[in-house]
Write an enzyme that holds these catalytic residues in place. Sequence first.
Site, PDB file in Angstrom:
ATOM      1  N   CYS A 112     -10.880  13.603  12.662  1.00 50.82           N
ATOM      2  CA  CYS A 112     -10.477  13.696  11.252  1.00 50.82           C
ATOM      3  C   CYS A 112     -10.904  15.009  10.614  1.00 50.82           C
ATOM      4  O   CYS A 112     -12.082  15.390  10.673  1.00 50.82           O
ATOM      5  CB  CYS A 112     -11.066  12.534  10.455  1.00 50.82           C
ATOM      6  SG  CYS A 112     -10.553  12.555   8.727  1.00 50.82           S
ATOM      7  N   GLU A 133      12.477   8.678   0.961  1.00 52.02           N
ATOM      8  CA  GLU A 133      11.396   7.890   0.382  1.00 52.02           C
ATOM      9  C   GLU A 133      11.787   6.439   0.188  1.00 52.02           C
ATOM     10  O   GLU A 133      10.986   5.536   0.400  1.00 52.02           O
ATOM     11  CB  GLU A 133      10.939   8.505  -0.948  1.00 52.02           C
ATOM     12  CG  GLU A 133      10.238   9.846  -0.820  1.00 52.02           C
ATOM     13  CD  GLU A 133       8.988   9.770   0.071  1.00 52.02           C
ATOM     14  OE1 GLU A 133       8.439   8.666   0.248  1.00 52.02           O
ATOM     15  OE2 GLU A 133       8.569  10.813   0.583  1.00 52.02           O
ATOM     16  N   TYR A 150       5.413   5.082  -7.037  1.00 50.69           N
ATOM     17  CA  TYR A 150       5.231   5.849  -5.806  1.00 50.69           C
ATOM     18  C   TYR A 150       6.389   6.824  -5.576  1.00 50.69           C
ATOM     19  O   TYR A 150       6.172   8.029  -5.368  1.00 50.69           O
ATOM     20  CB  TYR A 150       5.087   4.934  -4.574  1.00 50.69           C
ATOM     21  CG  TYR A 150       5.293   5.745  -3.322  1.00 50.69           C
ATOM     22  CD1 TYR A 150       4.286   6.577  -2.851  1.00 50.69           C
ATOM     23  CD2 TYR A 150       6.536   5.781  -2.674  1.00 50.69           C
ATOM     24  CE1 TYR A 150       4.487   7.406  -1.762  1.00 50.69           C
ATOM     25  CE2 TYR A 150       6.743   6.608  -1.588  1.00 50.69           C
ATOM     26  CZ  TYR A 150       5.723   7.417  -1.129  1.00 50.69           C
ATOM     27  OH  TYR A 150       5.931   8.246  -0.071  1.00 50.69           O
ATOM     28  N   GLY A 180      16.799  -3.671   6.411  1.00 52.52           N
ATOM     29  CA  GLY A 180      16.070  -4.631   5.589  1.00 52.52           C
ATOM     30  C   GLY A 180      15.954  -4.237   4.129  1.00 52.52           C
ATOM     31  O   GLY A 180      16.302  -3.119   3.743  1.00 52.52           O
ATOM     32  N   TYR A 181      15.449  -5.142   3.325  1.00 53.68           N
ATOM     33  CA  TYR A 181      15.299  -4.912   1.882  1.00 53.68           C
ATOM     34  C   TYR A 181      16.557  -4.251   1.329  1.00 53.68           C
ATOM     35  O   TYR A 181      16.520  -3.135   0.808  1.00 53.68           O
ATOM     36  CB  TYR A 181      14.074  -4.040   1.598  1.00 53.68           C
ATOM     37  CG  TYR A 181      12.756  -4.755   1.783  1.00 53.68           C
ATOM     38  CD1 TYR A 181      12.558  -6.034   1.277  1.00 53.68           C
ATOM     39  CD2 TYR A 181      11.697  -4.145   2.444  1.00 53.68           C
ATOM     40  CE1 TYR A 181      11.347  -6.686   1.439  1.00 53.68           C
ATOM     41  CE2 TYR A 181      10.485  -4.797   2.611  1.00 53.68           C
ATOM     42  CZ  TYR A 181      10.316  -6.059   2.099  1.00 53.68           C
ATOM     43  OH  TYR A 181       9.116  -6.694   2.264  1.00 53.68           O
ATOM     44  N   ASP A 227       0.632   5.193  -2.047  1.00 57.06           N
ATOM     45  CA  ASP A 227       1.176   4.116  -1.222  1.00 57.06           C
ATOM     46  C   ASP A 227       0.020   3.458  -0.455  1.00 57.06           C
ATOM     47  O   ASP A 227      -1.142   3.705  -0.734  1.00 57.06           O
ATOM     48  CB  ASP A 227       2.231   4.682  -0.261  1.00 57.06           C
ATOM     49  CG  ASP A 227       1.600   5.553   0.805  1.00 57.06           C
ATOM     50  OD1 ASP A 227       0.456   5.987   0.620  1.00 57.06           O
ATOM     51  OD2 ASP A 227       2.247   5.797   1.837  1.00 57.06           O
TER      52      ASP A 227
END
Length: 345
Positions: A204, A39, A122, A83-84, A140
């Site tokens: 859907c 996550e 989240y 990243g991050y 999210d």
Amino acid sequence: MQYPYIEQFRHALVTWFEREQRDLPWRHTKDPYKIWVSEVMLQQTRVDTVIPYYTRFLEIFPTMEQLAQADEDVLLKQWEGLGYYSRARNLQAGVREVVEQYDGVVPNTREEISKLKGVGPYTAGAVLSIAYGVPEHAVDGNVMRVLSRVLNIHEDIAVPKTKKTFEAAVDMLIDHENASSFNQGLMELGALICTPTSPKCLLCPVRDYCIAFEEGEPEKLPVKTKKVKTKPLYYDVFVLRDEAGRYKLEQRASSGLLANMWQFVMVERGEGVFTPQIVEQTEAAQIVTQDHLMSFKHVFSHLVWHMDVYIADVKGEHPAWYDAEQIEKLPMPVPMLKIWHALPR
DNA sequence: GAGCCGTGGAT
DNA sequence: TATCCAAGGCT
């Protein structure tokens, strides 16, 4: 909010997910630690990008105890390119809290798990529902897009407060007997069917229960204002190399952009200013030759680096600098990796 | 609450 | 090329 299809929507979503879900590595476990890792990696990051990182990460840190003991350079090296980077530090800090304060057991209530570093609303709901089956919302971007259409919600999702609306919506809709499949189903639907552009409404499973589809313009939702413009920054980068083949590297500050990562000597300059000679003023090293190697730009989420890269051979030896073998083990941001791999061998 | 914090893929 | 973005959280 009056929504007449609660039961039908819930059942259609869960059965669709359990039939059509993609086979992803983190869907073969209920280990809260592994779910947690997945996550965190998936925050603002695509599934295809995460998969190899997830697999490698758990091979190297298979247990919370092993992650808790890792050196930061080793940890960041595993995160390199994802990243991050604060996510990695926060994950390790959170894991250390679990090892030290919760006897190595990830807490199973929103109250407790939310105290862990890097675990926001989240991630708390995702780990609780997927690992423990607790019926907690995990809202999210996918969930806001899907439910904005299903429930025909026109609130601006760029406004933080709007998330409360969607959390309340999930609380209303969630399957208490199968919170894991329900929450993952919402996200999977957003990823595969209810996409930002050109949603595949004809495929859907909840089309019959979707108010926006009923009204005809699901692609108009969600409403999202706010655009970001990136600020340009200009740098000269100096790859300093001594006679022993060592390179000068510097570690970035411990907070802010690319915290604690490693880079070649980098000097900010004004736009259009030509100042490669500045290195001779700032470096005690004696430059033998200095050649322009490359120019490129690197785009971050909120700024752009314009880089002019020079390679300079310097006299003598500098034992404190780094040889190739050492450099390969240090975490470097992508723009520096580009330079490193472009160096003449 | 707004700005900060990475990267690479899709359109 | 330009823009947007993808399973957010922290300050």
